[in-house]
Design a protein around this motif. Structure first.
Motif, short mmCIF file in Angstrom:
data_model
loop_
_atom_site.label_atom_id
_atom_site.label_comp_id
_atom_site.label_asym_id
_atom_site.label_seq_id
_atom_site.Cartn_x
_atom_site.Cartn_y
_atom_site.Cartn_z
N CYS A 12 0.82 -1.15 -0.12
CA CYS A 12 0.02 0.11 0.05
C CYS A 12 0.88 1.13 0.09
CB CYS A 12 -0.82 -0.15 1.34
SG CYS A 12 -2.09 1.52 1.37
N CYS A 15 -0.26 3.39 3.60
CA CYS A 15 0.33 2.80 5.00
C CYS A 15 1.41 1.93 5.03
CB CYS A 15 -1.24 2.39 5.70
SG CYS A 15 -1.69 0.71 5.31
N GLU A 17 1.01 -1.31 4.07
CA GLU A 17 0.69 -2.60 4.48
C GLU A 17 0.92 -3.76 3.07
OE1 GLU A 17 -0.67 -4.31 6.91
OE2 GLU A 17 -2.10 -5.95 6.23
N CYS A 30 -6.41 -1.37 -0.22
CA CYS A 30 -5.59 -1.66 0.80
C CYS A 30 -6.70 -2.66 1.82
CB CYS A 30 -4.69 -0.91 1.51
SG CYS A 30 -3.96 -1.19 2.86
N CYS A 33 -5.85 0.01 5.37
CA CYS A 33 -6.44 1.46 5.55
C CYS A 33 -7.54 1.64 4.79
CB CYS A 33 -5.24 2.63 5.26
SG CYS A 33 -4.54 2.61 3.68
ZN LIG Z 1 -3.06 0.85 3.09
#
Ligand SMILES: [Zn+2]
Ligand SMILES: [Zn+2]
Length: 104
Positions: A12, A15, A17, A30, A33
């Motif tokens: 992502c 964030c 991830e 994602c 988030c």
């Molecule tokens: Zn994210």
């Protein structure tokens, strides 16, 4: 024209991830988030050159599951995606709650 849906793992941009492939459908946002990137005009086409961050602003219960409404940070365009089965449920609730407060 092809509408190949990509089901790839991605990191992502918002964030950080690491999202593994979803398995049953293309992952378009994602799971942590719930943000997405404004890359497509039609789903999966990657033809949009905006590349702004699509932020989740509302959720809606539909026949196919929860739909997430996005607004692009950069161009202000709204988009809708269907929530994935492993989306962060608390985050979805937060958006639903924030949206309910805006309406009252
Ligand atoms: Zn994210
Ligand atoms: Zn945009």
């Amino acid at each position: 024209m092809s509408f190949t849906m990509l089901d790839e793992s991605f990191v992502c941009a918002v964030c950080g991830e690491e999202n593994p492939p979803l398995g049953y459908s293309a992952r378009d946002h994602c799971r942590k988030c719930l943000c997405s990137l404004h890359l497509d005009i039609d789903p999966g086409d990657r033809l949009c050159d905006c590349k702004g961050v699509l932020r989740p602003v509302a959720t809606e219960q539909g026949k196919k599951g929860t739909k997430i409404t996005y607004r692009c940070d950069k161009c202000g365009k709204s988009k809708r995606n269907i929530a994935a089965t492993d989306d962060d449920f608390d985050k979805l609730l937060d958006i639903t709650r924030a949206n309910a407060e805006n309406l009252t």
